[in-house]
Design a protein around this motif. Structure first.
Motif, short mmCIF file in Angstrom:
data_model
loop_
_atom_site.label_atom_id
_atom_site.label_comp_id
_atom_site.label_asym_id
_atom_site.label_seq_id
_atom_site.Cartn_x
_atom_site.Cartn_y
_atom_site.Cartn_z
N GLY A 92 -54.96 -6.77 60.60
CA GLY A 92 -54.45 -7.84 59.75
C GLY A 92 -53.21 -7.40 58.98
N VAL A 93 -53.26 -6.19 58.43
CA VAL A 93 -52.10 -5.67 57.70
C VAL A 93 -50.90 -5.54 58.64
N ALA A 94 -51.14 -5.08 59.86
CA ALA A 94 -50.04 -4.93 60.82
C ALA A 94 -49.37 -6.27 61.11
N SER A 95 -50.15 -7.35 61.15
CA SER A 95 -49.57 -8.66 61.42
C SER A 95 -48.64 -9.10 60.30
N LEU A 96 -49.03 -8.82 59.05
CA LEU A 96 -48.17 -9.21 57.93
C LEU A 96 -46.95 -8.30 57.82
N LEU A 97 -47.11 -7.02 58.14
CA LEU A 97 -45.95 -6.13 58.12
C LEU A 97 -44.97 -6.49 59.24
N THR A 98 -45.49 -7.01 60.34
CA THR A 98 -44.62 -7.51 61.41
C THR A 98 -43.83 -8.72 60.92
N LEU A 99 -44.49 -9.57 60.16
CA LEU A 99 -43.81 -10.73 59.56
C LEU A 99 -42.68 -10.28 58.64
N VAL A 100 -42.95 -9.28 57.82
CA VAL A 100 -41.92 -8.74 56.93
C VAL A 100 -40.77 -8.14 57.73
N ALA A 101 -41.09 -7.44 58.82
CA ALA A 101 -40.05 -6.82 59.65
C ALA A 101 -39.14 -7.89 60.26
N LEU A 102 -39.73 -8.99 60.72
CA LEU A 102 -38.92 -10.08 61.29
C LEU A 102 -38.03 -10.69 60.22
N ARG A 103 -38.56 -10.80 59.02
CA ARG A 103 -37.78 -11.37 57.92
C ARG A 103 -36.60 -10.47 57.59
#
Length: 234
Positions: A96-107
């Motif tokens: 779950g944390v990896a999914s949100l950190l991926t979101l931040v990386a895309l941003r």
């Protein structure tokens, strides 16, 4: 300090640490905005939330590993199941944390409006994995560890009773969320999570302050430790 007292203290500290992620409800709030990936709000709260959840995941594993040598003497299969469930819970938290950190990386990469759907999918994935890893599996943990501690009398029985009562409530709340009857963050879901939350926090505090109560399990472990010190087979 005896080994049993140290075990109880460490397990209690790990249990209390599993509550450090409570602020993530607020920290992750902005990611649920449909246009978060193209927004200008700070990404720091999401990163901090991720760090807190990693601490929780590691603490989950710690509680099970530390308690296993003690509770396995009451029921080895259930104790092993508790360790397995805790590891699975931690794995779900990491994903779950990896999914949100991926979101931040895309941003940060300025993916732009083309990535809006991807961003929303990552948030939805986090919500789904949260439902399983941090809501459903804790109900399983409560049943496994609660029954072991209730039978062994290692702690006051009122504590595992809270977990045994709260487990089915969590399952009902998760089922309601799964079928769209209420949201994961709805008052219904919050209220049904209270008994298990109180059980886990109270267990952690009790183990830190008092340790294990004298019981056949602790007596057996003390005797085994004495035999080991004398060089006899345990």
């Amino acid at each position: 300090m005896g080994s049993l007292r140290r075990t109880a203290l460490v397990a209690g500290v790990f249990y209390v640490l599993t509550f450090v992620s409570i602020p993530t409800v607020a920290l992750y709030g902005p990611v649920h905005d449909a246009d978060y990936i193209v927004g200008t709000t700070s990404e720091t709260p999401v990163v901090i939330g991720g760090v807190l959840e990693v601490i929780v995941a590691l603490s989950c594993i710690g509680t099970a590993v530390v308690l296993y040598p003690v509770v396995k003497r009451q029921g080895e299969a259930r104790a092993l199941g508790f360790v397995s469930a805790r590891i699975l819970e931690a794995a779900g938290i990491f994903v779950g944390v990896a999914s949100l950190l991926t979101l931040v990386a895309l941003r940060r990469a300025e993916a732009g409006a083309d990535a809006l759907v991807t961003g929303q999918a990552l948030v939805a994935f986090y919500d789904s994995i949260f439902l399983l890893s941090q809501s459903l599996i804790p109900a399983v943990n409560a049943l496994l560890l609660g029954s072991l501690l209730y039978q062994s009398r290692l702690v006051p029985r009122i504590l595992p009773v809270l977990g045994l009562i709260g487990a089915p409530l969590l399952v009902v709340a998760d089922a309601g969320t799964l079928f769209g009857l209420w949201d994961r963050l709805s008052p219904v879901a919050a209220i049904t999570a209270v008994p298990v939350a109180v059980w886990e926090f109270s267990l952690g505090v009790y183990l830190i302050v008092k340790g294990f109560k004298p019981s056949p399990v602790t007596a057996e472990m003390v005797a085994a430790g004495a035999r080991h010190a004398e060089g006899a087979p345990v």
